[in-house]
Scaffold this motif. Structure first.
Motif, mmCIF file in Angstrom:
data_model
loop_
_atom_site.group_PDB
_atom_site.id
_atom_site.type_symbol
_atom_site.label_atom_id
_atom_site.label_comp_id
_atom_site.label_asym_id
_atom_site.label_seq_id
_atom_site.Cartn_x
_atom_site.Cartn_y
_atom_site.Cartn_z
ATOM 1 N N VAL A 1 30.284 62.746 10.445
ATOM 2 C CA VAL A 1 29.894 64.037 10.992
ATOM 3 C C VAL A 1 30.943 65.092 10.638
ATOM 4 O O VAL A 1 32.144 64.853 10.774
ATOM 5 C CB VAL A 1 29.724 63.927 12.521
ATOM 6 N N ALA A 2 30.442 66.249 10.158
ATOM 7 C CA ALA A 2 31.310 67.404 9.884
ATOM 8 C C ALA A 2 32.505 67.009 9.019
ATOM 9 O O ALA A 2 33.647 67.375 9.324
ATOM 10 C CB ALA A 2 31.767 68.046 11.192
ATOM 11 N N THR B 1 26.962 57.832 8.739
ATOM 12 C CA THR B 1 27.156 59.286 8.669
ATOM 13 C C THR B 1 28.549 59.658 9.145
ATOM 14 O O THR B 1 28.972 59.243 10.234
ATOM 15 C CB THR B 1 26.107 60.013 9.529
ATOM 16 N N ASN C 1 42.717 54.116 11.667
ATOM 17 C CA ASN C 1 41.690 55.156 11.635
ATOM 18 C C ASN C 1 40.285 54.550 11.568
ATOM 19 O O ASN C 1 39.467 54.912 10.723
ATOM 20 C CB ASN C 1 41.928 56.101 10.435
ATOM 21 N N PRO D 1 26.911 72.289 7.741
ATOM 22 C CA PRO D 1 28.153 72.730 8.375
ATOM 23 C C PRO D 1 27.866 73.781 9.441
ATOM 24 O O PRO D 1 26.751 74.325 9.500
ATOM 25 C CB PRO D 1 28.938 73.318 7.200
ATOM 26 N N ASP E 1 31.755 69.452 2.465
ATOM 27 C CA ASP E 1 31.836 70.894 2.717
ATOM 28 C C ASP E 1 31.713 71.218 4.211
ATOM 29 O O ASP E 1 31.384 72.345 4.558
ATOM 30 C CB ASP E 1 30.745 71.626 1.926
ATOM 31 N N GLY E 2 31.957 70.211 5.056
ATOM 32 C CA GLY E 2 31.796 70.429 6.492
ATOM 33 C C GLY E 2 30.448 69.964 7.012
ATOM 34 O O GLY E 2 30.216 69.950 8.223
ATOM 35 N N SER E 3 29.545 69.591 6.102
ATOM 36 C CA SER E 3 28.258 69.013 6.514
ATOM 37 C C SER E 3 28.466 67.586 7.004
ATOM 38 O O SER E 3 29.508 66.968 6.767
ATOM 39 C CB SER E 3 27.280 68.965 5.325
ATOM 40 N N ASP E 4 27.435 67.047 7.637
ATOM 41 C CA ASP E 4 27.403 65.615 7.894
ATOM 42 C C ASP E 4 27.131 64.911 6.565
ATOM 43 O O ASP E 4 26.193 65.282 5.850
ATOM 44 C CB ASP E 4 26.281 65.262 8.881
ATOM 45 N N THR F 1 25.994 61.509 4.794
ATOM 46 C CA THR F 1 25.308 60.248 5.096
ATOM 47 C C THR F 1 25.232 59.369 3.851
ATOM 48 O O THR F 1 24.754 59.816 2.803
ATOM 49 C CB THR F 1 23.886 60.509 5.620
ATOM 50 N N SER G 1 42.120 61.643 7.003
ATOM 51 C CA SER G 1 41.674 62.700 7.907
ATOM 52 C C SER G 1 42.545 63.944 7.760
ATOM 53 O O SER G 1 42.146 65.035 8.161
ATOM 54 C CB SER G 1 41.695 62.204 9.351
ATOM 55 N N ALA H 1 22.152 69.012 10.078
ATOM 56 C CA ALA H 1 23.169 68.181 9.426
ATOM 57 C C ALA H 1 24.113 69.011 8.570
ATOM 58 O O ALA H 1 25.019 68.472 7.943
ATOM 59 C CB ALA H 1 22.515 67.111 8.563
ATOM 60 N N ASN I 1 37.988 64.899 10.123
ATOM 61 C CA ASN I 1 36.978 64.062 10.787
ATOM 62 C C ASN I 1 36.638 62.793 10.011
ATOM 63 O O ASN I 1 35.690 62.083 10.365
ATOM 64 C CB ASN I 1 35.695 64.846 11.082
ATOM 65 N N TYR I 2 37.435 62.486 8.973
ATOM 66 C CA TYR I 2 37.186 61.228 8.266
ATOM 67 C C TYR I 2 37.741 60.059 9.074
ATOM 68 O O TYR I 2 38.844 60.127 9.627
ATOM 69 C CB TYR I 2 37.855 61.222 6.882
ATOM 70 N N ALA I 3 36.979 58.987 9.141
ATOM 71 C CA ALA I 3 37.454 57.730 9.732
ATOM 72 C C ALA I 3 36.688 56.587 9.082
ATOM 73 O O ALA I 3 35.568 56.773 8.588
ATOM 74 C CB ALA I 3 37.239 57.712 11.241
ATOM 75 N N ARG I 4 37.300 55.437 9.088
ATOM 76 C CA ARG I 4 36.599 54.231 8.629
ATOM 77 C C ARG I 4 35.568 53.831 9.677
ATOM 78 O O ARG I 4 35.854 53.836 10.874
ATOM 79 C CB ARG I 4 37.590 53.086 8.430
#
Lengths: 166, 175
Positions: free
Chosen positions: A108-109, A106, B138, B89, A149-152, A154, A71, B87, A76-79
């Protein structure tokens, strides 16, 4: 379906899912808080036959390659943790195989940073409440190429599942 | 009945014909081959029907699994509605789009009769983030709480949201 299974997981995956869902007729009391852990990786130059020798996630983290997202680099990365009610098992007597399905996942962000993601890992955690990376068993590894790039972001799981036992 | 994941069995009709096990020479994949038809492509047994093993009161099914089962003809739905959420940014909210299929009910056409589930939670983008399971490692999981966000731009690139791609199901009273 995966690019490969880790050697430590062969012959065990479908039983792990029964443990997670607490439908096992064997030792579910020992795995009451178990789950599947979905994570994102940059594999570097390691081949499948190098990666599938790792017996736990701690060993993968300690290796020179590959590298899991953090992260700190990718905001916003998490397992993702998949627990009891979620996996669906399809016992297919017409094809003589068993499919294990989980929903798409997904992030998110998911923040930009680092090099492109190359793979997705699914691991078995025997205890999501008190386990460690040393007890986290890597199961399957899937090609998953994406540049955050900040997108969700999936990960689309195959229609009837991420794993087939046959 | 407890809460647990669904187990679906596809029952084979083995009353006629035969199959032999062969292995793909390139991939090593195991396959069933019908020696009475030309070629050695994988040929499954005909489907006799569907069974649900250990029918739970509550279950989850992924959106993609439901789509596949509908395509195979052993699952029916009511109240289908397509829902779109941003979806991309924050700088470009509709660069990508989430497409969710909302449903009222899902019916599994089993050999023992129809089993209908009411959908009590839809796949969607929700106004709550996933909850922390283990902070040190995490790890997060779905909160199973919150409300679907509107399809407005402020919910793009917003880490206070989460996306779930599954239906939460409850067996209908008459099932």
């Amino acid at each position: 379906m995966p690019d490969f299974q880790h050697n430590i997981a062969k012959g065990r995956g479908t039983q792990w899912v029964d443990e997670i869902r607490q439908t096992s007729g064997f030792s579910n009391a020992g795995y009451v808080n178990s789950g599947l852990i979905v994570s994102l990786w940059r594999r570097g130059t390691d081949t499948d036959d190098i990666l599938n020798n790792h017996d736990d996630i701690a060993a993968m983290e300690a290796a020179a390659q590959p590298a899991e997202l953090t992260s700190g680099v990718n905001a916003n990365y998490a397992r993702k943790t998949i627990v009891d009610t979620t996996p669906t098992v399809t016992i297919d007597d017409t094809n003589n195989w068993v499919d294990i399905d989980i929903p798409d996942q997904t992030w998110v962000a998911l923040g930009a940073g680092g090099t492109a993601i190359t793979d997705l890992s699914i691991a078995f955690d025997p205890d999501t409440t008190a386990g460690t990376d040393s007890t986290l068993r890597p199961w399957t590894f899937h090609a998953f190429a994406v540049t955050p790039d900040g997108s969700d972001v999936t990960a689309q799981i195959a229609t009837l599942g991420f794993f087939r036992s046959q | 009945m407890a809460e647990q994941g669904l187990t679906i069995r596809k029952v084979a009709d083995t009353s006629e014909g035969r199959r032999v096990v062969m292995y793909d020479p390139e991939t090593g994949d195991r396959k069933l081959v019908n020696p009475d038809t030309p070629g050695d492509d994988h040929e499954p047994w005909p489907l006799a029907g569907i069974q649900i093993e250990h029918l739970p009161k509550h279950a989850m099914l992924s959106q993609s699994y439901v789509a596949a089962a509908r395509a195979e003809g052993w699952m029916e739905v009511t109240g289908e509605k397509r829902v779109f959420k941003p979806a991309g940014p924050a700088s470009n909210p509709w660069q990508n789009t989430h497409t969710f299929i909302h449903l009222d009910t899902i019916t599994v056409k089993t050999m023992d009769g129809d089993v209908t589930f009411n959908v009590v939670r839809q796949p969607d983008k929700y106004d709550t983030p996933h909850v922390v399971v283990d902070e040190e490692r995490n790890m997060v999981k779905s909160s199973l709480k919150g409300n679907p966000v509107p399809d407005t731009d402020e919910y793009a690139g917003n880490p206070e949201t989460s996306v779930d791609w599954f239906y939460v199901l409850e067996v209908a009273d008459d099932a």
